[in-house]
Enzyme design. Structure first.
Site, PDB file in Angstrom:
ATOM      1  N   HIS A  44       0.825  -1.209   0.000  1.00 46.66           N
ATOM      2  CA  HIS A  44       0.000   0.000   0.000  1.00 46.66           C
ATOM      3  C   HIS A  44       0.864   1.266   0.000  1.00 46.66           C
ATOM      4  CE1 HIS A  44      -3.762   2.062   0.678  1.00 46.66           C
ATOM      5  NE2 HIS A  44      -3.050   2.891   1.423  1.00 46.66           N
ATOM      6  N   ARG A  77     -12.387  -9.710 -14.095  1.00 41.76           N
ATOM      7  CA  ARG A  77     -11.630 -10.930 -13.776  1.00 41.76           C
ATOM      8  C   ARG A  77     -12.503 -11.840 -12.923  1.00 41.76           C
ATOM      9  NH1 ARG A  77      -6.069 -10.557 -10.510  1.00 41.76           N
ATOM     10  NH2 ARG A  77      -7.434 -10.102  -8.759  1.00 41.76           N
ATOM     11  N   GLU A 128       0.418 -14.499 -15.339  1.00 43.80           N
ATOM     12  CA  GLU A 128       1.032 -14.152 -14.057  1.00 43.80           C
ATOM     13  C   GLU A 128       1.766 -15.341 -13.447  1.00 43.80           C
ATOM     14  OE1 GLU A 128      -1.947 -12.761 -11.274  1.00 43.80           O
ATOM     15  OE2 GLU A 128      -3.428 -14.192 -11.979  1.00 43.80           O
ATOM     16  N   ASN A 181       2.472  -8.433 -10.580  1.00 41.97           N
ATOM     17  CA  ASN A 181       2.686  -8.655  -9.141  1.00 41.97           C
ATOM     18  C   ASN A 181       2.955 -10.137  -8.869  1.00 41.97           C
ATOM     19  OD1 ASN A 181       1.806  -6.006  -9.114  1.00 41.97           O
ATOM     20  ND2 ASN A 181      -0.243  -6.511  -8.398  1.00 41.97           N
ATOM     21  N   CYS A 188      -1.672  -5.237 -15.987  1.00 41.67           N
ATOM     22  CA  CYS A 188      -2.552  -4.749 -14.913  1.00 41.67           C
ATOM     23  C   CYS A 188      -1.917  -4.900 -13.535  1.00 41.67           C
ATOM     24  CB  CYS A 188      -3.913  -5.427 -14.964  1.00 41.67           C
ATOM     25  SG  CYS A 188      -3.832  -7.210 -14.759  1.00 41.67           S
TER      26      CYS A 188
HETATM   27  C1  PEP Z   1      -1.084  -9.276 -10.445  1.00 40.97           C
HETATM   28  O1  PEP Z   1      -0.849 -10.359  -9.909  1.00 40.97           O
HETATM   29  O2  PEP Z   1      -0.208  -8.550 -10.971  1.00 40.97           O
HETATM   30  C2  PEP Z   1      -2.463  -8.750 -10.504  1.00 40.97           C
HETATM   31  C3  PEP Z   1      -2.755  -7.693 -11.208  1.00 40.97           C
HETATM   32  O3  PEP Z   1      -3.414  -9.372  -9.766  1.00 40.97           O
HETATM   33  P1  PEP Z   1      -3.507  -9.295  -8.158  1.00 40.97           P
HETATM   34  O4  PEP Z   1      -2.613  -8.178  -7.708  1.00 40.97           O
HETATM   35  O5  PEP Z   1      -4.946  -9.067  -7.867  1.00 40.97           O
HETATM   36  O6  PEP Z   1      -3.032 -10.659  -7.765  1.00 40.97           O
HETATM   37 MG    MG Z   2      -2.374 -11.791  -9.440  1.00 39.98          MG
END
Ligand code: PEP
Ligand code: MG
Length: 543
Positions: A187, A316, A405, A428, A476
């Site tokens: 955060h 999603r 991912e 991420n 994303c």
């Molecule tokens: C990611 O993993 O980069 C993503 C966008 O999804 P989340 O952060 O919700 O896992």
């Molecule tokens: Mg993710």
């Protein structure tokens, strides 16, 4: 002056220096002994302490506006809640507890009841805990937990910053943020980037440092003792963006928002998002104890889609598990939940779950007129992608894609692209799985830096495959919210970038200053770099 020289992970660009203000931690659970010598006198300390907390919060509320103000006003009102205070007093006089312990126990009852009530009430449990900690600190004579009211420009040092800590952070007074814990997708990082404040996370030893002033470099991750000179990062000219993601040579890169609630969606539309690149549906159900019915889901999704009638929205399907557990989808006990039955995997044994969700999404799309696509999280293979796309088509949803991912999916991009209408890189999780480094853990945060060249090279492979087949490629993950990295991702082949609504203007404005040639040069330089810092420097060079 101390000789502090520390390093962490730079997560928000820029350099600044100034005096340190430490964010005090919550006092923790107080002991129930020794019993007070004079219980009546001890009980009489509770109300003045609560009043002092309420007064301090009210004064801070008066100095800010908007959401921050209402958060502080609500917390102030809670501090003098008569039920809470009289219960605490009774625990002092009736059970001979010291006042701090009595406040703790009285608050516990409220917190348990609110949490059990779920939904909005459960969210208020955190506010009661905040009030509890403040009143206890007042009784103990220690610093109030959370970010203190700043009177001069300062460098904030904290273990980590919770969302509530950051309500009302004034970018004029916060020169830089430094945290001992946290990662690039924490955060703190997201907030700092959105406010344009230099920030370094996972700085081991910064809490133990006695430096009175620090110089912070949000690019290299270096944090050093300074002589106290205030050096602001400089906000530069106010940036603006016209709401169309386009490079200066006319190349289009859609600038989209990540949302998880109707409030997010409104904020995203107000900030000029061209659409939504990631609607995290699981965020609608974090406190749900049972699977919501199809009609409940339809209404919840429609509330988020409503501000985007006629605009693209990527919904999603539920990404439950690991860092986002859902009570109604708890898997069997697993030794490694991040590697377990999470994301799309939950649906393989229970396809009726995803079919109900897809039907609700299709209906909400009709209700609102948003141009809805769906995508699946945590897809590892082309077969899984095909399985999902078939179900989406059966539900009447024309456009279906998957997230990339998991590293295996990135390496199988060519085969996956043959099955889908688009893909979106979740940087991420891609970083977490590529580096075998928990995205929530400060100790391995440096490995989750989205500027890691190995991560960029993996993204580059997906970019090549997407460009060769003309398939839309979104990003994303948090990487898309970093304006400089946005140019690199564009150079690697991204056709849309989706981010926290607060990052839209900075990213949109930055893209408008670059051309595709320059983005590709920046990408080439970053890919060839040996370290995240060198990748940042290389990406800046052609601009
Ligand atoms: C990611 O993993 O980069 C993503 C966008 O999804 P989340 O952060 O919700 O896992
Ligand atoms: Mg993710």
């Amino acid at each position: 002056m101390s000789s502090t020289r520390l390093s962490g992970v730079g997560v928000s660009s820029g350099r600044a220096s100034g005096p340190v203000v430490r964010v005090a931690e919550a006092p923790g659970e107080p002991p129930s002994t020794p019993p007070p010598a004079d219980p009546a006198a001890e009980a009489a300390r509770v109300r003045p302490a609560a009043r002092a907390v309420a007064d301090a919060l009210t004064a801070r509320a008066a100095a800010v506006s908007g959401d921050a103000r209402s958060v502080l006003e609500t917390t102030a009102a809670m501090a003098t809640d008569p039920a809470l205070l009289s219960q605490a007093e009774t625990l002092v006089t009736g059970s001979s507890l010291p006042a701090p312990r009595a406040v703790w126990q009285a608050a516990e009852g409220f917190i348990t009841a609110l949490t059990a009530a779920g939904g909005y009430m459960a969210e208020r449990a955190r506010d009661v805990a905040d009030v509890r900690d403040r009143v206890i600190a007042e009784l103990l004579g220690t610093a109030a937990p959370g970010v203190p009211a700043l009177s001069t420009p300062s460098v904030l040092v904290a273990r980590d910053l919770a969302p509530a800590d950051t309500a009302g952070l004034d970018p004029e007074l916060v020169l830089a943020l430094v945290t001992e814990e946290g990662g690039p997708t924490s955060h703190t990082a997201i907030l700092a980037r959105s406010l344009g404040i230099p920030a370094v996370v996972a700085v081991r030893g910064v809490l133990a440092s006695d430096a009175d002033a620090l110089a912070v470099d949000g690019d290299t991750g270096e944090v050093t003792a300074s002589d106290g000179t205030v050096l602001a990062a400089g906000t530069g000219p106010a940036i603006s963006w016209n709401g169309v993601g386009v490079l200066k040579d006319g190349h289009r890169v859609k600038v989209l928002a990540n949302v998880g609630s109707p409030a997010d969606a409104k904020a995203a539309a107000a900030a000029g998002a061209e659409g939504v690149g990631l609607f995290r549906t699981e965020f609608c159900y974090l406190s749900a104890t049972e699977e919501p019915s199809e009609s409940e889901q339809r209404a919840a999704y429609a509330a988020v889609l409503a501000p985007f009638a006629g605009k693209p929205v990527v919904v999603r399907t539920l990404d439950a598990g690991a860092d986002k557990p859902l009570a109604f989808l708890e898997p069997e006990a697993e030794p490694n939940p991040a590697l377990g039955v999470r994301g799309l995997r939950v649906a393989f044994d229970r396809p009726e779950l995803i079919d109900r969700q897809l039907a609700a999404i299709a209906a909400a799309a009709v209700d609102t007129g948003a141009e809805v696509s769906v995508m699946a999280p945590m897809v590892a293979t082309a077969e899984e992608a095909a399985w999902f796309v078939a179900r989406a088509r059966a539900a009447g949803i024309a456009r279906a894609g998957v997230m990339i991912e998991i590293p295996a999916a990135a390496l199988a991009a060519r085969e996956i692209l043959a099955e889908v209408d688009f893909v979106s890189l979740g940087t991420n999780d891609l970083a977490q799985y590529l580096f075998a480094a928990d995205r929530q853990l400060g100790a391995v945060a440096a490995l989750n830096d989205p500027w890691q060249p190995a991560l960029l090279r993996l993204i580059g492979l997906v970019g090549e495959a997407a460009t060769a087949t003309g398939t839309p490629l979104g990003v994303c993950g948090e990487a898309a919210a970093d304006p400089l990295l946005a140019t690199v991702l564009t150079g690697l082949g991204a056709t849309s970038l989706s981010m926290n609504p607060s990052a839209l203007t900075a990213v949109g404005a930055r893209l408008a200053t670059s051309s595709l040639d320059v983005c590709q040069l920046a990408a080439r330089g970053a890919l060839a770099a040996a370290t995240p810092a060198a990748a940042r420097t290389a990406a800046r060079a052609p601009h």
